[in-house]
Write an enzyme that holds these catalytic residues in place. Structure first.
Site, PDB file in Angstrom:
ATOM      1  N   GLY A  58      14.378 -10.825  -4.547  1.00 26.09           N
ATOM      2  CA  GLY A  58      13.964 -11.958  -5.381  1.00 26.09           C
ATOM      3  C   GLY A  58      13.375 -11.518  -6.704  1.00 26.09           C
ATOM      4  N   GLU A  99       5.973  -8.397   6.021  1.00 26.67           N
ATOM      5  CA  GLU A  99       6.772  -9.290   6.855  1.00 26.67           C
ATOM      6  C   GLU A  99       7.660  -8.472   7.787  1.00 26.67           C
ATOM      7  OE1 GLU A  99       9.108 -13.453   6.267  1.00 26.67           O
ATOM      8  OE2 GLU A  99       9.708 -11.831   4.931  1.00 26.67           O
ATOM      9  N   CYS A 105      11.063 -17.635   8.079  1.00 29.16           N
ATOM     10  CA  CYS A 105      10.086 -17.264   7.052  1.00 29.16           C
ATOM     11  C   CYS A 105       8.781 -18.014   7.230  1.00 29.16           C
ATOM     12  CB  CYS A 105      10.662 -17.492   5.659  1.00 29.16           C
ATOM     13  SG  CYS A 105      11.282 -19.165   5.383  1.00 29.16           S
ATOM     14  N   GLN A 156      17.980  -4.255  12.135  1.00 27.01           N
ATOM     15  CA  GLN A 156      16.789  -5.102  12.168  1.00 27.01           C
ATOM     16  C   GLN A 156      15.968  -4.829  13.421  1.00 27.01           C
ATOM     17  OE1 GLN A 156      15.571  -6.869   9.823  1.00 27.01           O
ATOM     18  NE2 GLN A 156      13.985  -8.050  10.862  1.00 27.01           N
ATOM     19  N   GLU A 169      13.112 -18.468  -2.835  1.00 27.81           N
ATOM     20  CA  GLU A 169      12.359 -18.650  -1.597  1.00 27.81           C
ATOM     21  C   GLU A 169      12.406 -17.321  -0.861  1.00 27.81           C
ATOM     22  OE1 GLU A 169      10.462 -21.010  -0.907  1.00 27.81           O
ATOM     23  OE2 GLU A 169      11.137 -22.530  -2.333  1.00 27.81           O
ATOM     24  N   LYS A 227      27.332 -17.529  -2.132  1.00 29.14           N
ATOM     25  CA  LYS A 227      27.562 -16.304  -1.360  1.00 29.14           C
ATOM     26  C   LYS A 227      26.633 -16.335  -0.145  1.00 29.14           C
ATOM     27  CE  LYS A 227      25.835 -12.206  -1.183  1.00 29.14           C
ATOM     28  NZ  LYS A 227      26.029 -11.903   0.264  1.00 29.14           N
ATOM     29  N   GLY A 239      15.752 -15.114   0.404  1.00 32.88           N
ATOM     30  CA  GLY A 239      15.869 -13.779   0.973  1.00 32.88           C
ATOM     31  C   GLY A 239      14.590 -12.999   0.791  1.00 32.88           C
ATOM     32  N   SER A 240      14.723 -11.690   0.606  1.00 34.79           N
ATOM     33  CA  SER A 240      13.563 -10.806   0.568  1.00 34.79           C
ATOM     34  C   SER A 240      12.845 -10.863  -0.774  1.00 34.79           C
ATOM     35  CB  SER A 240      14.000  -9.364   0.833  1.00 34.79           C
ATOM     36  OG  SER A 240      14.723  -8.856  -0.269  1.00 34.79           O
TER      37      SER A 240
END
Length: 475
Positions: A227, A377, A278, A325, A244, A171, A222-223
């Site tokens: 995660g 972040e 990242c 964003q 990750e 996905k 992702g975030s």
């Protein structure tokens, strides 16, 4: 006309679609992509499960050949696919083509690994016994990928999974479905059997949750918040997990650094790709003796950066991915001001010929490591300078973060460079290089909240996508 999902070797329409918009020009609709229903996601998982036994029994040469054919087409179409990546992710033309080339190289690498990986033969510590250690595919793997590297990250998950005999469902991000759709077209033409790799599009966390049921492993980029939720579900269901997540990466600049090198490392690491990496250098930890010269030189270089439409070859910094964003980043800039930091460059939307999501690269000074702008972040072209007395304080500040993905140091001292390399708490570290910028044949990943589970990329990918079996044989 909608671009369909790829399930069990067939292109399948969905009940709804999502529009893929150019972040540099939201009036530019790249395409409409089918959203998979929950039933279709289950169908994709069932197809992967049904295809798994035959794919596991396939020869390593057959898998290698498919991966090589895919790699060759990716590389042959680098300009076309690079333009798509630039258009849907807002990357410059150079960045878009570079990402496509990397995807092709990843497929090439794992085409080789498909026939190289294996086990071991060892003597037992007991007489007349041999030991054989073999590797076997994990099974069905769900993959959830982000928008910032829309072809490279799917490639570095898909290629090793296939090389080592797994089946999968991917996905991609709903913000960048185009590159993944093209990648699955390429895999189909390369001869991948039906059901071995399946593509499903969907929006938000609900789509991701549907892919955690009935799989043997999940690989997510992702975030941190998402995660952690995936890790909790994976733990409950006893399935393998690879995460990750975020980074708040330090770049240390010592007094003895080459100023030009340090400025270029900071400029590249913090602001290229609009800071949407990242591994971006979001904390610039600068020693007293070079601080003022560094800030002045970096701000001067930032003022010359060309922010604009990636379709213009002169553009150096493209847009951020979407309006929410952009608003989030602007909110962090105001937060930094309220915390007492000073914006010395940028801090506002950029003038551009199109109504895209453009932001001037932004530099804070007078910040402390306790500020939220240095703890959380931001994922945009924003960096904050933290002034320190020298190396010891710099290392302490670098490690004082919940994250631990990438790090860097600019210095001409071999002593400090080596000590930093060994003592900074990060999975990646750079000396006199930007914190972002990686090779495809070596492991990628971090520590603390940045990563969880086995490493991605390179030969180390085999540790996630296979399990080991130890056999004892009496003679």
């Amino acid at each position: 006309m909608q671009k369909a999902n790829f399930i069990d070797g067939a292109w399948v329409d969905g009940d709804t679609t999502l529009a893929n918009l150019n972040p540099a020009d939201p009036q530019d609709v790249i395409g409409h992509y089918a959203c998979a229903s929950e039933a279709q996601m289950r169908q994709a998982l069932e197809a992967a499960r049904a295809a798994a036994p035959a794919w596991e029994r396939s020869t390593t040469q057959a898998r290698s050949d498919i991966l090589f054919r895919a790699a060759n087409e990716i590389l042959a179409r680098k300009e076309e696919l690079g333009a798509l990546v630039s258009r849907e992710a807002g990357k410059t033309q150079a960045e878009g083509q570079g990402e496509v080339v990397r995807a092709g190289q990843i497929f090439q690498f794992f085409a080789g690994e498909a026939v190289r990986y294996g086990g071991e033969n060892l003597p037992s510590v007991r007489p007349d016994i041999g030991v054989q250690i073999s590797r076997h595919p994990v099974g069905v793997v769900s993959m959830i990928t982000p928008w910032n590297f829309p072809i490279a990250i799917p490639a570095w998950k898909i290629a090793p999974a296939l090389a080592f005999g797994n089946t999968l469902v991917l996905k991609p991000s709903e913000h960048t479905p185009g590159a993944a759709w093209e990648l699955f077209n390429i895999l189909e033409r390369a001869g991948l059997p039906p059901g071995v790799a399946n593509l499903v599009n969907g929006e938000g966390a609900a789509a991701g949750r549907a892919l955690l049921d009935g799989v043997d492993a999940v690989s997510f980029t992702g975030s941190v918040a998402t995660g952690r939720k995936i890790a909790a579900v994976a733990s409950e269901r006893m399935i393998r997990v690879q995460l990750e997540m975020g980074g708040k990466n330090p770049l240390v600049v010592l007094d003895d650094a080459d100023l030009d090198v340090a400025v270029e490392c900071a400029l590249n690491g913090a602001f290229y790709s609009a800071g949407q990496r990242c591994t971006a250098s979001s904390r610039l930890i600068v020693a007293d003796g070079i601080h003022d010269r560094f800030v002045e030189a970096l701000a001067g270089r930032m003022r010359k950066l060309v922010v604009g439409d990636p379709r213009d070859p002169a553009t150096q910094i493209g847009p951020v991915i979407n309006a929410p964003q952009l608003e989030k980043i602007l909110g962090y800039i105001e937060l930094g001001r309220s915390e007492g930091a000073t914006v010395v460059e940028g801090g506002k939307r950029a003038d551009a010929p199109t109504a895209g999501h453009f932001l001037r690269p932004t530099l804070f000074t007078g910040s402390s490591n306790a500020m939220r702008i240095n703890r959380e972040e931001i994922f945009g072209p924003v960096a904050a300078v933290i002034r320190v007395s020298g190396y010891d304080e710099a290392l302490q500040v670098a490690n004082d973060t919940p994250f631990g993905l990438s790090s860097g140091i600019c210095t001409t001292s071999h002593k400090h460079a080596n000590h930093f390399r060994l003592n900074v708490r990060s999975g990646l570290t750079m000396v006199n290089l930007p914190t972002a910028g990686l090779d495809y044949h070596v492991p990628f990943g971090g520590v603390k909240a940045s990563s969880f589970g086995p490493r991605e990329q390179g030969r180390y990918a085999v540790d996630f996508y296979t399990s080991t079996k130890t056999a004892y044989i009496g003679y």
